[in-house]
Write a protein that holds these residues in place. Sequence first.
Motif, mmCIF file in Angstrom:
data_model
loop_
_atom_site.group_PDB
_atom_site.id
_atom_site.type_symbol
_atom_site.label_atom_id
_atom_site.label_comp_id
_atom_site.label_asym_id
_atom_site.label_seq_id
_atom_site.Cartn_x
_atom_site.Cartn_y
_atom_site.Cartn_z
ATOM 1 N N HIS A 75 0.870 -1.175 0.000
ATOM 2 C CA HIS A 75 0.000 0.000 0.000
ATOM 3 C C HIS A 75 0.903 1.220 0.000
ATOM 4 O O HIS A 75 2.136 1.071 0.014
ATOM 5 C CB HIS A 75 -0.965 -0.027 1.193
ATOM 6 N N HIS A 102 5.898 2.403 3.776
ATOM 7 C CA HIS A 102 5.948 1.309 2.793
ATOM 8 C C HIS A 102 6.320 1.795 1.398
ATOM 9 O O HIS A 102 6.834 1.014 0.597
ATOM 10 C CB HIS A 102 4.591 0.588 2.742
ATOM 11 N N ASP A 110 0.701 -5.066 6.091
ATOM 12 C CA ASP A 110 0.195 -4.606 7.385
ATOM 13 C C ASP A 110 -1.060 -5.347 7.853
ATOM 14 O O ASP A 110 -1.691 -4.934 8.821
ATOM 15 C CB ASP A 110 -0.068 -3.092 7.339
HETATM 16 ZN ZN LIG Z 1 3.155 -0.112 8.029
#
Ligand SMILES: [Zn+2]
Length: 278
Positions: free
Chosen positions: A110, A115, A214
């Motif tokens: 994402h 990230h 996540d």
């Molecule tokens: Zn994260």
Amino acid sequence: MKIGRFEAHLLSDGRFRLDGGAMFGVIPKTLWCRHEDVDDKNRVLLDLGCLLIKTPRGKNVLVDTGLSSKFDDNPKFRSVYDVERTTTLRDALKEHGLSPADIHLVINTHLHFDHAGGDTEFDEAKRPVPAFPNARYVIQEQEWADANHPHERNAASYLEENYAVLGERKVLDLVEGDLELEPGLSVVRTGGHCAGHQGVLIESEGQAAFYLGDTVPTRAHIPLPYIMAYDLFPLDTLDFKRRLYEKALKGDWLLLFDHDRTMRHAKLAFTEGRYKAA
Ligand SMILES: [Zn+2]
């Protein structure tokens, strides 16, 4: 490590800290604090994990890109998140004999800043440019839409300088749902953390590994109710974990964590009615 004919390496862009309550959702601190390194601001220490995959066809695939050096001279950002970049993704790639130009594909689980921070870097004029000059970037179409239309609940996680230029340079491959990118390497849409969140599945010669992103950021999040308060759709996370764990247990999958500072991978066990690391 080897997953059939694939090579997988868990890399790190350093460490940071996030609020422990936000990391563990409805789980009381008396339970989660036992295994965590909690500081005086109630923050827990997390790894900025990334994954390098070398495919049997000779492609270098990077899953997530950490924070990058773009924030190194931003003292406020560094102190809010207690950023520690003693190791960096760039150094880790070098240890594997790779430069950013050698990466063919970047997959973002994402686009949150921890990230996708390394998707871009600043040029000399401090303008963001793609950090991997020869790579295509694979993102769920839904996540691209959400990152470009943030709302009050998720806006702090999306920093435009990490991804806007990818659209301008036309290096994006927006995908919808699950997709096999090459034989044995697939993205799997998970939802939960954010609607367009995806994981990465490697399957080869009877072996399998799943990069959880996540949905299950650390080993401590394996039990079904351990879901981050950051998740926009926690019941979707729960549903995904249930479905994933059934397959992972049956297929003896290796689970790969993105934020665990001590254990980056584990197999799953189901004992006394609970899932845990084997
Ligand atoms: Zn994260």
